[in-house]
Design an enzyme around this catalytic site. Structure first.
Site, short mmCIF file in Angstrom:
data_model
loop_
_atom_site.label_atom_id
_atom_site.label_comp_id
_atom_site.label_asym_id
_atom_site.label_seq_id
_atom_site.Cartn_x
_atom_site.Cartn_y
_atom_site.Cartn_z
CG ASN A 107 60.28 -28.04 -55.66
OD1 ASN A 107 61.35 -27.87 -55.07
ND2 ASN A 107 59.22 -28.55 -55.06
CE1 TYR A 120 55.28 -29.94 -51.39
CE2 TYR A 120 54.74 -29.87 -53.73
CZ TYR A 120 55.56 -29.52 -52.69
OH TYR A 120 56.65 -28.73 -52.92
CD1 TRP A 172 49.99 -25.79 -52.33
CD2 TRP A 172 50.86 -26.97 -54.03
NE1 TRP A 172 49.47 -25.30 -53.47
CE2 TRP A 172 49.99 -25.99 -54.53
CE3 TRP A 172 51.54 -27.82 -54.90
CZ2 TRP A 172 49.78 -25.85 -55.90
CZ3 TRP A 172 51.32 -27.66 -56.25
CH2 TRP A 172 50.45 -26.69 -56.74
CD GLU A 205 63.24 -30.81 -54.47
OE1 GLU A 205 63.12 -30.41 -55.65
OE2 GLU A 205 62.99 -30.09 -53.49
CG ASP A 257 48.96 -34.12 -41.65
OD1 ASP A 257 50.04 -34.62 -42.03
OD2 ASP A 257 48.35 -33.23 -42.26
C1 LIG Z 1 54.80 -38.99 -46.07
C2 LIG Z 1 54.92 -37.50 -46.23
C3 LIG Z 1 53.81 -36.74 -46.62
C4 LIG Z 1 53.90 -35.36 -46.78
N1 LIG Z 1 52.79 -34.66 -47.16
C5 LIG Z 1 52.88 -33.33 -47.38
C6 LIG Z 1 51.75 -32.61 -47.88
O1 LIG Z 1 50.69 -33.15 -48.10
N2 LIG Z 1 51.90 -31.28 -48.13
C7 LIG Z 1 53.09 -30.64 -47.91
O2 LIG Z 1 53.17 -29.44 -48.18
N3 LIG Z 1 54.18 -31.29 -47.41
C8 LIG Z 1 54.09 -32.63 -47.15
N4 LIG Z 1 55.18 -33.31 -46.69
C9 LIG Z 1 56.43 -32.58 -46.40
C10 LIG Z 1 57.18 -32.19 -47.65
O3 LIG Z 1 57.21 -33.23 -48.60
C11 LIG Z 1 58.63 -31.79 -47.34
O4 LIG Z 1 58.59 -30.72 -46.41
C12 LIG Z 1 59.43 -31.39 -48.56
O5 LIG Z 1 60.73 -31.02 -48.17
C13 LIG Z 1 58.82 -30.26 -49.32
O6 LIG Z 1 59.58 -30.05 -50.49
P1 LIG Z 1 59.78 -28.61 -51.09
O7 LIG Z 1 60.66 -27.86 -50.13
O8 LIG Z 1 60.45 -28.86 -52.41
O9 LIG Z 1 58.44 -27.99 -51.22
C14 LIG Z 1 55.12 -34.70 -46.53
C15 LIG Z 1 56.22 -35.45 -46.12
C16 LIG Z 1 56.14 -36.82 -45.97
C17 LIG Z 1 57.35 -37.60 -45.53
MN LIG Z 2 62.27 -28.05 -53.17
#
Ligand SMILES: Cc1cc2nc3c(=O)[nH]c(=O)nc-3n(C[C@H](O)[C@H](O)[C@H](O)COP(=O)(O)O)c2cc1C
Ligand SMILES: [Mn+2]
Length: 497
Positions: A169, A173, A187, A233, A283
């Site tokens: 994955n 985060y 996360w 991804e 945020d």
């Molecule tokens: C700039 C940016 C910062 C982010 N920061 C976080 C974070 O700190 N923690 C988090 O859980 N998701 C964060 N996200 C959202 C996740 O990256 C996003 O929901 C992603 O799809 C999660 O991937 P996953 O489904 O593989 O866990 C952020 C997104 C962006 C665009």
């Molecule tokens: Mn994912």
């Protein structure tokens, strides 16, 4: 051709006048953020800070912060071009004749580029520092907002594996810098990285983890894409870039990371170790996320290119860089939303809704209560489940014109009948929910109502000019001698209302 490095992408942006270099020294504490915020609000260029106090590395920010740059990173002229490519594989036309089969060749070539490729060496490991050599404070890590708990790595892609299935994955985060070789790992509980952590916690095993920074500008985007758990991804990025993502083995842990990255931070989380306080952090919502408990990430190696660029971002009240990443997701995932909810014609996640607060959805309505069916489906669809307020309108309404959407809410909603409340999981960032991750949602059915929906009287037709007259007036416009044709009003409301 995909970009081989972040530097290459920035060079192109510079040649196109879409990058500004800042040569004077700037402070990573708040100054970079205030400059970037002004540029974001003015829809300005990508920024390259050459001298950041306390670091020898240049810092890039706002790199994906426009629709043009986001599309360019994806290698297309606009987001709809990529959405079209995705639609082609989601719903392929069965080729009939020879010519149709030929048309499938580029589609098949893209599918062939999906699996990542492990290569023996990569520029991300030109310099390798391990053990005591590691010092994260050498990076130009920024503090974004005054009440932030400290400095945060904000644009890293977190690589983990599911310890049971081995699935990779990649998620974006953030990490709060704690010391020269530790960070906190933020996360959200619904995200895949956290689920991997919980599996390690259950098994009592150490969790290897790597943070990748830089490389192909598609990488930060892929890490934010809301793919279903278990879907790598890197596969998605391979499809988007039309070339396999090249990965190299890490030096100190059993994971692979992008060969072309600028920096890789390798390490582990020990699930037996107590959690630490992370945050507050300014945020996406425009509010500070409260401090909470998160795991500690121990760094075992910092590897980098010989001339690396440190990428970062700030989030806050829109528009910011992440708005354009969100827009890309909205467009690229439309064919998939349509696959699962076929009556959806289009949707829009407005910037002011910071991804999860609002979804405007246009549907082709055929039967009573269909808007409610669509709301339920969206509340069950991946990360769309977080949508706090869903507005459903009829197919002719342009969901990207917010005046037009609200016009139909005002006109078509009988509040006691057309508003749906339900409860369910909410985004961790929704501070209005009294308990984290649990809260209320609202659906507003602004479609035309059928008698079976509690509307026995006749529904009036909306006033729309006939296409024949529209065409005729367009053709004859100059004959009226009243200056330039402002253009037909179209089916909906004029955008300037
Ligand atoms: C700039 C940016 C910062 C982010 N920061 C976080 C974070 O700190 N923690 C988090 O859980 N998701 C964060 N996200 C959202 C996740 O990256 C996003 O929901 C992603 O799809 C999660 O991937 P996953 O489904 O593989 O866990 C952020 C997104 C962006 C665009
Ligand atoms: Mn994912």
């Amino acid at each position: 051709m995909p970009y081989e490095s972040l530097a290459e992408f920035l060079e192109e942006l510079e040649a196109e006048g879409d990058l500004a270099r800042v040569r004077t020294e700037v402070d990573p504490i708040l100054e970079v953020s205030e400059i970037t915020d002004r540029i974001s609000k003015a829809h300005g260029p990508a920024l390259l800070f050459e001298k950041v106090r306390g670091s020898r590395y240049p810092l890039a920010i706002n790199v994906l912060g426009s629709e043009r740059r986001m599309a360019k990173a994806l290698g297309v002229k606009d987001l709809d071009e990529m959405a079209q490519r995705i639609a082609e594989i989601v719903k392929p036309e069965v080729p009939e004749g020879f010519l149709d089969k030929l048309k499938m060749v580029p589609v098949l070539a893209r599918l062939g580029s999906i699996p990542p490729k492990i290569v023996r060496s990569g520029s991300c490991q030109e310099v390798v520092q391990t053990g005591d050599q590691v010092d994260l404070t050498e990076l130009p890590i920024i503090q974004c907002w005054p009440q932030d708990a400290g400095r945060f790595i904000t644009f890293g892609q977190v690589f983990t594996r599911n310890p049971q299935t081995g699935d990779r994955n990649v998620g974006m985060y953030r990490q709060q810098l704690l010391s020269r070789n530790t960070t906190a790992m933020h996360w959200h509980p619904h995200h895949d990285g956290c689920q991997h952590f919980l599996l390690h916690q259950k098994a009592g095993t150490r969790m290897p983890l790597a943070i990748s920074l830089g490389g192909d500008p598609i990488y930060p985007y892929m890490a934010t894409a809301p793919l279903p758990p278990g879907t790598d991804e890197c596969l998605f990025a391979g499809f988007l870039r039309g070339r396999p993502v090249q990965l190299v083995k890490c030096k100190t842990i059993d994971l692979e990371v992008p060969a072309s990255a600028d920096f890789i931070i390798e390490g582990y989380i020990d699930p037996k170790e107590p959690l630490v306080t992370e945050g507050p952090f300014g945020d996406h919502t425009g509010f500070y996320s409260l401090a909470d408990q998160f795991p500690v990430f121990h760094v075992t190696a910092l590897t980098h290119r010989s001339n690396p660029i440190y990428p970062t971002t700030i989030v806050g009240k829109p528009p910011q860089e992440d708005c354009y990443m969100g827009k890309a997701t909205e467009r690229l995932f439309l064919p998939l939303v349509k696959l699962f909810i076929p009556e959806v014609v289009d949707y829009d996640l407005p910037w002011f809704g910071v991804f999860h607060n609002f979804a405007f959805v246009a549907i082709r309505k055929r039967y009573p209560q269909q808007a409610r069916k669509v709301m339920s489906a969206i509340w069950g669809l991946g990360q769309m489940m977080f949508s706090k307020i869903i507005v459903v309108v009829d197919e002719h309404v342009n969901v990207h014109n917010y005046q037009e959407v609200l016009f139909h809410v005002g006109a078509n909603v009988h509040p006691g009948r057309d508003v749906v409340f339900c409860q369910g999981p909410t985004d961790l960032l929704d501070h209005a929910a009294p308990v984290p991750c649990v809260g209320h949602k609202m659906g507003i059915d602004a479609t035309r109502k059928f008698p079976e929906e509690g509307h026995p009287r006749e529904w009036p037709d909306e006033m729309l000019m006939s296409q024949e007259i529209i065409d005729m007036v367009s053709k004859r416009w100059w004959a009226y001698s009243i200056g330039k044709d402002p253009g037909p009003v179209g089916k909906g409301l004029h955008p300037k209302v």
